[in-house]
Scaffold this motif. Structure first.
Motif, PDB file in Angstrom:
ATOM      1  N   HIS A  89      -3.439  15.769  -6.558  1.00 38.45           N
ATOM      2  CA  HIS A  89      -3.955  14.736  -5.662  1.00 38.45           C
ATOM      3  C   HIS A  89      -5.447  14.645  -5.932  1.00 38.45           C
ATOM      4  O   HIS A  89      -6.098  15.666  -6.186  1.00 38.45           O
ATOM      5  CB  HIS A  89      -3.688  15.088  -4.195  1.00 38.45           C
ATOM      6  N   VAL A  90      -5.985  13.432  -5.883  1.00 37.05           N
ATOM      7  CA  VAL A  90      -7.402  13.267  -6.209  1.00 37.05           C
ATOM      8  C   VAL A  90      -8.305  13.952  -5.192  1.00 37.05           C
ATOM      9  O   VAL A  90      -9.455  14.254  -5.474  1.00 37.05           O
ATOM     10  CB  VAL A  90      -7.780  11.769  -6.314  1.00 37.05           C
ATOM     11  N   SER A  91      -7.785  14.183  -3.973  1.00 37.35           N
ATOM     12  CA  SER A  91      -8.507  14.958  -2.967  1.00 37.35           C
ATOM     13  C   SER A  91      -7.785  16.296  -2.795  1.00 37.35           C
ATOM     14  O   SER A  91      -6.626  16.444  -3.152  1.00 37.35           O
ATOM     15  CB  SER A  91      -8.534  14.214  -1.623  1.00 37.35           C
ATOM     16  N   LYS A  92      -8.475  17.257  -2.238  1.00 37.00           N
ATOM     17  CA  LYS A  92      -7.850  18.579  -2.057  1.00 37.00           C
ATOM     18  C   LYS A  92      -6.778  18.538  -0.976  1.00 37.00           C
ATOM     19  O   LYS A  92      -5.767  19.226  -1.068  1.00 37.00           O
ATOM     20  CB  LYS A  92      -8.923  19.621  -1.695  1.00 37.00           C
ATOM     21  N   ASN A  93      -7.004  17.752   0.063  1.00 34.34           N
ATOM     22  CA  ASN A  93      -6.083  17.712   1.199  1.00 34.34           C
ATOM     23  C   ASN A  93      -5.301  16.405   1.226  1.00 34.34           C
ATOM     24  O   ASN A  93      -5.815  15.349   0.843  1.00 34.34           O
ATOM     25  CB  ASN A  93      -6.853  17.870   2.512  1.00 34.34           C
ATOM     26  N   ILE A  94      -4.063  16.484   1.719  1.00 41.64           N
ATOM     27  CA  ILE A  94      -3.259  15.274   1.919  1.00 41.64           C
ATOM     28  C   ILE A  94      -3.712  14.623   3.220  1.00 41.64           C
ATOM     29  O   ILE A  94      -3.570  15.189   4.298  1.00 41.64           O
ATOM     30  CB  ILE A  94      -1.750  15.609   1.995  1.00 41.64           C
ATOM     31  N   ASP A  95      -4.288  13.445   3.109  1.00 43.59           N
ATOM     32  CA  ASP A  95      -4.799  12.727   4.279  1.00 43.59           C
ATOM     33  C   ASP A  95      -4.481  11.245   4.094  1.00 43.59           C
ATOM     34  O   ASP A  95      -5.303  10.485   3.570  1.00 43.59           O
ATOM     35  CB  ASP A  95      -6.312  12.941   4.414  1.00 43.59           C
ATOM     36  N   PRO A  96      -3.284  10.812   4.490  1.00 44.23           N
ATOM     37  CA  PRO A  96      -2.856   9.437   4.217  1.00 44.23           C
ATOM     38  C   PRO A  96      -3.746   8.366   4.842  1.00 44.23           C
ATOM     39  O   PRO A  96      -3.922   7.299   4.254  1.00 44.23           O
ATOM     40  CB  PRO A  96      -1.433   9.386   4.786  1.00 44.23           C
ATOM     41  N   VAL A  97      -4.285   8.641   6.026  1.00 50.78           N
ATOM     42  CA  VAL A  97      -5.170   7.659   6.668  1.00 50.78           C
ATOM     43  C   VAL A  97      -6.421   7.462   5.824  1.00 50.78           C
ATOM     44  O   VAL A  97      -6.844   6.332   5.552  1.00 50.78           O
ATOM     45  CB  VAL A  97      -5.541   8.097   8.103  1.00 50.78           C
ATOM     46  N   ASN A  98      -7.029   8.550   5.394  1.00 51.86           N
ATOM     47  CA  ASN A  98      -8.221   8.474   4.557  1.00 51.86           C
ATOM     48  C   ASN A  98      -7.908   7.810   3.220  1.00 51.86           C
ATOM     49  O   ASN A  98      -8.704   7.004   2.707  1.00 51.86           O
ATOM     50  CB  ASN A  98      -8.788   9.869   4.322  1.00 51.86           C
ATOM     51  N   ASP A  99      -6.746   8.135   2.655  1.00 46.89           N
ATOM     52  CA  ASP A  99      -6.342   7.529   1.378  1.00 46.89           C
ATOM     53  C   ASP A  99      -6.250   6.015   1.496  1.00 46.89           C
ATOM     54  O   ASP A  99      -6.746   5.276   0.635  1.00 46.89           O
ATOM     55  CB  ASP A  99      -4.985   8.083   0.938  1.00 46.89           C
ATOM     56  N   LEU A 100      -5.600   5.554   2.562  1.00 45.51           N
ATOM     57  CA  LEU A 100      -5.433   4.116   2.753  1.00 45.51           C
ATOM     58  C   LEU A 100      -6.782   3.441   3.012  1.00 45.51           C
ATOM     59  O   LEU A 100      -7.056   2.355   2.488  1.00 45.51           O
ATOM     60  CB  LEU A 100      -4.471   3.848   3.917  1.00 45.51           C
ATOM     61  N   GLU A 101      -7.628   4.089   3.800  1.00 38.79           N
ATOM     62  CA  GLU A 101      -8.955   3.527   4.077  1.00 38.79           C
ATOM     63  C   GLU A 101      -9.775   3.424   2.797  1.00 38.79           C
ATOM     64  O   GLU A 101     -10.550   2.479   2.622  1.00 38.79           O
ATOM     65  CB  GLU A 101      -9.690   4.396   5.112  1.00 38.79           C
ATOM     66  N   HIS A 110       0.864  -1.184   0.000  1.00 37.80           N
ATOM     67  CA  HIS A 110       0.000   0.000   0.000  1.00 37.80           C
ATOM     68  C   HIS A 110       0.897   1.230   0.000  1.00 37.80           C
ATOM     69  O   HIS A 110       1.457   1.606   1.028  1.00 37.80           O
ATOM     70  CB  HIS A 110      -0.895   0.015   1.250  1.00 37.80           C
ATOM     71  N   LEU A 111       1.029   1.855  -1.154  1.00 38.68           N
ATOM     72  CA  LEU A 111       1.846   3.065  -1.244  1.00 38.68           C
ATOM     73  C   LEU A 111       0.973   4.278  -0.944  1.00 38.68           C
ATOM     74  O   LEU A 111      -0.058   4.493  -1.595  1.00 38.68           O
ATOM     75  CB  LEU A 111       2.478   3.199  -2.628  1.00 38.68           C
ATOM     76  N   VAL A 112       1.380   5.051   0.055  1.00 38.35           N
ATOM     77  CA  VAL A 112       0.572   6.176   0.532  1.00 38.35           C
ATOM     78  C   VAL A 112       1.373   7.467   0.421  1.00 38.35           C
ATOM     79  O   VAL A 112       2.543   7.516   0.825  1.00 38.35           O
ATOM     80  CB  VAL A 112       0.137   5.960   2.003  1.00 38.35           C
ATOM     81  N   ARG A 113       0.740   8.491  -0.109  1.00 39.77           N
ATOM     82  CA  ARG A 113       1.419   9.786  -0.246  1.00 39.77           C
ATOM     83  C   ARG A 113       1.523  10.479   1.106  1.00 39.77           C
ATOM     84  O   ARG A 113       0.515  10.731   1.766  1.00 39.77           O
ATOM     85  CB  ARG A 113       0.651  10.664  -1.231  1.00 39.77           C
ATOM     86  N   CYS A 114       2.744  10.784   1.485  1.00 43.09           N
ATOM     87  CA  CYS A 114       3.001  11.455   2.761  1.00 43.09           C
ATOM     88  C   CYS A 114       3.876  12.686   2.541  1.00 43.09           C
ATOM     89  O   CYS A 114       4.837  12.931   3.271  1.00 43.09           O
ATOM     90  CB  CYS A 114       3.667  10.496   3.753  1.00 43.09           C
ATOM     91  N   PHE A 115       3.582  13.455   1.553  1.00 48.08           N
ATOM     92  CA  PHE A 115       4.338  14.679   1.275  1.00 48.08           C
ATOM     93  C   PHE A 115       3.407  15.734   0.682  1.00 48.08           C
ATOM     94  O   PHE A 115       2.384  15.411   0.069  1.00 48.08           O
ATOM     95  CB  PHE A 115       5.497  14.411   0.305  1.00 48.08           C
ATOM     96  N   ASP A 116       3.763  16.989   0.878  1.00 48.34           N
ATOM     97  CA  ASP A 116       3.044  18.113   0.284  1.00 48.34           C
ATOM     98  C   ASP A 116       3.727  18.517  -1.010  1.00 48.34           C
ATOM     99  O   ASP A 116       4.949  18.469  -1.122  1.00 48.34           O
ATOM    100  CB  ASP A 116       3.033  19.309   1.235  1.00 48.34           C
ATOM    101  N   SER A 117       2.942  18.909  -1.998  1.00 50.98           N
ATOM    102  CA  SER A 117       3.500  19.428  -3.239  1.00 50.98           C
ATOM    103  C   SER A 117       2.424  20.166  -4.016  1.00 50.98           C
ATOM    104  O   SER A 117       1.319  19.635  -4.211  1.00 50.98           O
ATOM    105  CB  SER A 117       4.069  18.298  -4.099  1.00 50.98           C
ATOM    106  N   GLU A 118       2.747  21.378  -4.432  1.00 50.45           N
ATOM    107  CA  GLU A 118       1.816  22.139  -5.254  1.00 50.45           C
ATOM    108  C   GLU A 118       1.896  21.703  -6.716  1.00 50.45           C
ATOM    109  O   GLU A 118       1.009  22.014  -7.512  1.00 50.45           O
ATOM    110  CB  GLU A 118       2.135  23.638  -5.152  1.00 50.45           C
ATOM    111  N   ASN A 119       2.952  20.988  -7.061  1.00 50.34           N
ATOM    112  CA  ASN A 119       3.185  20.623  -8.458  1.00 50.34           C
ATOM    113  C   ASN A 119       2.573  19.283  -8.849  1.00 50.34           C
ATOM    114  O   ASN A 119       2.460  18.968 -10.028  1.00 50.34           O
ATOM    115  CB  ASN A 119       4.688  20.588  -8.740  1.00 50.34           C
ATOM    116  N   ILE A 120       2.241  18.460  -7.840  1.00 52.67           N
ATOM    117  CA  ILE A 120       1.704  17.125  -8.129  1.00 52.67           C
ATOM    118  C   ILE A 120       0.254  17.048  -7.671  1.00 52.67           C
ATOM    119  O   ILE A 120      -0.058  17.289  -6.501  1.00 52.67           O
ATOM    120  CB  ILE A 120       2.534  16.028  -7.437  1.00 52.67           C
TER     121      ILE A 120
END
Length: 357
Positions: A115-127, A103-113
């Protein structure tokens, strides 16, 4: 045997970048838009093992053959994938055959990449991913329990599926606490929920050693799971370097192990795997087996006839083989053991199988 890992996650979390780095390839397209991976990318990688290199040198082997690990890069999943959202449920089918899930989870901020959601929320992403896998399994079981298919099942198999369905509908985890026949049946059913998994946190370069607030959130939520922290961008840089440059680069940034080595070590532990060796003038080779595999079964990994015609196994530990330099010298010094078919092969054993012609 080696083992097979499926890399899953939301779009744009770094799956293809990591896949390319792990497999030293450019096969997976990595781009800043969702669903740039359409068909699964598959790469087979040699498992590096210094012990094998040493054995090959000592035996003056013509060939050196590593055991391997297969990585499957699955297209990014989104909420509703089990019902065909995004690129659909067919991508979940690609991980039904793997031994373990990454399970690869995004744990970084970036304005250039993106994300399917507006906020970086790794727990929600994995769920989100875990929910889609669960819903896909529910659909898989329901298909098996349809009247026309159900007729081909035994009463025991039907009960097993019905119990699994009840658990999944309650969002309960399917544990692999079944006997071997039941495990085999559930595996053949193609359930993903029973597969062991590793959570891989993809972080930025500055967080690769210590982690960050996102990795801490995941560790708190999944404290009983296996974790690896990597930086896919760093891994992609490492793979392009020559061996000596790679060593210096890793030393400069304080990185002790590559992502590949971390995944192999964790994967072997997760799946309870051991490595044994065969070594001689023709070839030195590494073989992967489950822990507590009996010698006769281990012989079958090399060839089915070896298992059928097994007589005994001659065993030297790797440490003793390295110390004395050969089977013959180890035997002269009382370090060669003769074991029967029920001997449990240990990690690092160097084996010679005696079989009937």
């Amino acid at each position: 045997m080696g083992f097979k890992c499926g890399i899953v996650g939301l779009p744009n979390v770094g799956k293809s970048t990591l896949f390319n780095a792990l497999t030293s390839s450019k096969n997976a397209q990595a781009a800043n838009f969702p669903f740039c991976t359409i068909d699964p990318n598959i790469g087979v990688v040699d498992v590096p093992d210094e012990r094998l290199i040493k054995l090959s040198t000592l035996s003056k082997s013509v060939k050196t053959i590593n055991t391997n690990i297969t990585f499957v890069d699955i297209a990014g999943l989104v909420k509703g994938a089990s019902k065909g959202e995004g690129l659909g449920n067919k991508f979940l089918s690609h991980i039904r055959e793997v031994d373990a899930i990454v399970h690869l989870v995004r744990c970084f901020d970036s304005e250039n990449i993106q994300h399917v959601s507006k906020n970086i929320d790794p727990v929600n992403d994995l769920e989100t991913i875990k929910t889609e896998i669960l819903l896909s399994d529910i659909g898989q079981i329901e298909k098996k329990l349809q009247k026309n298919v159900k007729k081909k099942l035994t009463d025991k198999q039907i009960k097993l599926l019905e119990n699994a369905l009840k658990k999944l509908n309650k969002n309960e985890v399917l544990e692999e606490n079944h006997n071997s026949d039941d495990k085999k049946f559930l595996k053949e059913t193609g359930l993903i929920s029973i597969k062991p998994y590793i959570i891989v946190c993809n972080v930025d370069e500055k967080s690769v050693k210590t982690g960050n607030k996102y990795t801490e959130l995941l560790k708190k939520k999944y404290s009983d799971k296996k974790f690896i922290t990597i930086c896919a961008d760093i891994e992609s840089q490492i793979v392009d370097l020559k061996p000596d440059e790679r060593e210096n680069y890793m030393k400069n940034i304080g990185l002790e192990k590559t992502g590949l080595n971390k995944l192999i070590t964790t994967g072997y532990d997760l799946l309870n795997l051991n490595t044994f060796f065969t070594s001689g003038p023709k070839e030195s080779r590494a073989w992967t087996v489950k822990r507590n595999t009996e010698a006769q079964k281990a012989a079958g990994v090399i060839h089915s006839d070896f298992e059928k015609n097994f007589i005994r196994a001659e065993v030297v530990s790797y440490d003793d083989f390295e110390k004395y330099g050969s089977f013959e010298k180890a035997k002269e010094n009382g370090k060669l053991r003769v074991e029967g078919k029920n001997y449990f092969v240990k990690d690092g054993d160097v084996l010679f199988f005696r079989v009937n012609p």
